[in-house]
Design a protein around this motif. Sequence first.
Motif, short mmCIF file in Angstrom:
data_model
loop_
_atom_site.label_atom_id
_atom_site.label_comp_id
_atom_site.label_asym_id
_atom_site.label_seq_id
_atom_site.Cartn_x
_atom_site.Cartn_y
_atom_site.Cartn_z
N GLN A 1 106.36 -49.62 -8.53
CA GLN A 1 104.98 -49.15 -8.42
C GLN A 1 104.67 -48.36 -7.16
N SER A 2 105.68 -48.05 -6.34
CA SER A 2 105.41 -47.27 -5.14
C SER A 2 104.94 -45.87 -5.53
N ASP A 3 104.31 -45.17 -4.61
CA ASP A 3 103.84 -43.81 -4.88
C ASP A 3 105.00 -42.93 -5.33
N TYR A 4 106.14 -43.03 -4.63
CA TYR A 4 107.31 -42.23 -4.98
C TYR A 4 107.80 -42.56 -6.39
N SER A 5 107.89 -43.85 -6.70
CA SER A 5 108.35 -44.27 -8.03
C SER A 5 107.42 -43.77 -9.12
N MET A 6 106.13 -43.84 -8.88
CA MET A 6 105.16 -43.38 -9.88
C MET A 6 105.27 -41.86 -10.07
N ALA A 7 105.45 -41.14 -8.98
CA ALA A 7 105.61 -39.68 -9.06
C ALA A 7 106.91 -39.33 -9.80
N LEU A 8 107.95 -40.09 -9.56
CA LEU A 8 109.23 -39.86 -10.23
C LEU A 8 109.12 -40.14 -11.73
N LYS A 9 108.44 -41.23 -12.10
CA LYS A 9 108.23 -41.54 -13.52
C LYS A 9 107.45 -40.42 -14.20
N GLU A 10 106.42 -39.93 -13.52
CA GLU A 10 105.62 -38.84 -14.08
C GLU A 10 106.47 -37.60 -14.33
N ARG A 11 107.32 -37.27 -13.37
CA ARG A 11 108.18 -36.11 -13.52
C ARG A 11 109.25 -36.31 -14.59
N ALA A 12 109.77 -37.53 -14.70
CA ALA A 12 110.75 -37.82 -15.75
C ALA A 12 110.11 -37.64 -17.13
N ARG A 13 108.88 -38.11 -17.30
CA ARG A 13 108.18 -37.91 -18.58
C ARG A 13 107.93 -36.43 -18.83
#
Length: 171
Positions: free
Chosen positions: A119-131
């Motif tokens: 749930q870190s900011d980086y992890s959330m940004a990475l998930k968004e980009r993966a999608r």
Amino acid sequence: MEVISEGRQPSHPFNSTLETGIRSVMLLEAFYPRQCDLIEMTWLDHLVVHTADLDGEDVPPSLHPDLPNRTGELFVRRQLVEKSLRIMQQVHLVDVVETDLGVTFVASEDAPTYLDLLQSDYSMALKERARWIAQRFAGMATVEIKAVIEAKIGRWTAEFRADHAPTGSSA
């Protein structure tokens, strides 16, 4: 960022095997149920952190800095991605599938539960980009993705293993 524990060598989590493995799990989960081979995973691993290498109005900014002379980055990245996928397989986040065309990778049934914990900011940004990457590329055949890589990153890097790449979709 350098993390130093008493009596240990400094660790470098940026682009480490662990970080690359987590990115791989995020990409495979976003692409699920599509199976991706090593070359596709290498391309996708590059694109998920360097999204600005692509064109379009909806392109999210890159997560990692744009460094000069990145044209050889995919060649170096391939071994790291392969090692990270094997580690993610050992912890049951990635399944390996042997096909007539070779080995492919797919997110395991445990992957979504694990990724929900990040749930870190980086992890959330990475998930968004993966999608975002999956929406853009999941319906493409390998040769179509290769054409995008050649056009945006360079022909040499796209062909570092092209003679072994399958010509159809991995779906």
